[in-house]
Design a protein around this motif. Structure first.
Motif, short mmCIF file in Angstrom:
data_model
loop_
_atom_site.label_atom_id
_atom_site.label_comp_id
_atom_site.label_asym_id
_atom_site.label_seq_id
_atom_site.Cartn_x
_atom_site.Cartn_y
_atom_site.Cartn_z
N ASP A 1 43.02 46.90 43.64
CA ASP A 1 42.66 47.19 42.25
C ASP A 1 41.38 46.46 41.87
N SER A 2 41.21 45.26 42.41
CA SER A 2 40.00 44.49 42.13
C SER A 2 38.75 45.24 42.58
N GLU A 3 38.81 45.78 43.80
CA GLU A 3 37.66 46.51 44.33
C GLU A 3 37.46 47.83 43.61
N ARG B 1 38.91 45.88 29.77
CA ARG B 1 39.34 44.51 29.51
C ARG B 1 40.78 44.30 29.97
N THR B 2 41.64 45.27 29.65
CA THR B 2 43.04 45.17 30.07
C THR B 2 43.16 45.23 31.59
N ALA B 3 42.36 46.12 32.20
CA ALA B 3 42.38 46.25 33.66
C ALA B 3 41.91 44.96 34.33
N GLN C 1 44.62 42.45 34.23
CA GLN C 1 45.66 42.78 35.20
C GLN C 1 45.25 42.36 36.61
N VAL C 2 44.01 42.59 36.95
CA VAL C 2 43.49 42.22 38.27
C VAL C 2 43.54 40.70 38.46
N GLU D 1 45.65 38.59 41.31
CA GLU D 1 45.02 37.63 42.22
C GLU D 1 45.66 36.25 42.11
N ARG D 2 45.96 35.82 40.89
CA ARG D 2 46.59 34.51 40.71
C ARG D 2 47.95 34.47 41.39
N ARG D 3 48.74 35.52 41.20
CA ARG D 3 50.07 35.57 41.81
C ARG D 3 49.98 35.55 43.33
#
Length: 257
Positions: free
Chosen positions: A51-53, A216-218, A221-222, A226-228
């Motif tokens: 999702d980040s990419e 912003r919401t996306a 979420q990303v 990543e943190r998890r």
């Protein structure tokens, strides 16, 4: 740009067409890979993107769980941490210390070239850990190689260059540094977590003002994903002993058998 083809959306696991170049007809052909009913959407595949990419390159994220999600660890940070761990700086340096430091940097560069030569580093320079924190085997092996002494590394390099299976004695070197490998990766993961948790700068806030609600919401979420994954990576390191790490390293060199 490919007319029409570039208009198709991406949904992981639901691609139903592929692009084929016909040299005979001198044309690009869109070929279905599964039955498509009238009214169904034609879906493209942008590749194994997290999702980040997807957000960074195309401006959207998946509406369903993305199997390619996780976290990214830059190889450059691992190299820097290993160098700091093996040759900590501090205090006033003598001319002898400076020469030793220069020699260490040259040998570190030799290790990096060896790692790149054997394709252990992704082309973009970032290692991945999945959404549960499981790291790439190559990341474990790269840290192991970077922590080897010059004598240990030279012996391993000769073993590989002779195309002999380096799965026995060379990898027993892991037992002496098994506690150091997870220490390095955990330190980098902690640094990445801190960076993701840092408050927005003035420039970031200015950018956010121009970001629509969806993006912003996306983005939030990303960051959460990543943190998890980074926390999962730390837990994975806590749960796996030296035998597990050695097995990860062995998998990297299985092609030499």
């Amino acid at each position: 740009m490919v007319p029409l083809w570039d208009m198709l959306n991406h949904v992981t696991g639901q691609c139903n067409v592929r692009l084929h170049h016909s040299s005979k007809q001198e044309a690009l052909q869109m070929i279905t890979t599964k039955p498509i009913k009238q009214g169904d959407e034609i879906i493209n595949n942008y590749g194994p993107c997290s999702d980040s990419e997807l957000l960074r390159r195309f401006g959207f994220i998946e509406h369903q769980p993305n199997p390619h999600n996780g976290c990214e660890i830059p190889c450059a940070m691992l190299v820097a941490r290993c160098q700091e761990h093996m040759h900590p700086s501090g205090g006033k340096q003598t001319s002898s210390d400076a020469a030793h430091s220069s020699s260490n940097k040259v040998f570190l560069q030799k290790k990096v070239q060896f790692i790149q030569k054997h394709g252990l580093v992704p082309s973009d320079g970032w290692f991945k850990a999945d959404v549960l924190g499981q790291p790439q085997d190559e990341m474990i092996e790269v840290v192991r190689l970077l922590l080897l002494t010059p004598a240990e590394f030279t012996a391993f390099e000769k073993q590989v260059d002779r195309w002999q299976c380096p799965l026995a004695r060379p990898l027993t070197q892991m037992t002496s540094i098994c506690h150091q490998v997870p220490h390095i990766i955990r330190a980098v993961a902690t640094e990445r977590l801190a960076a993701l948790a840092e408050p927005c700068t003035a420039n970031d806030q200015a950018s956010n003002e121009h970001m629509n609600g969806f993006r912003r919401t996306a983005a939030q979420q990303v960051l959460l994903i990543e943190r998890r994954a980074l926390l999962g990576l730390q837990l994975w390191l806590d749960k796996h002993d030296s035998t597990s790490l050695i097995n990860c390293s062995k998998k990297v060199w299985m092609h030499l058998r």
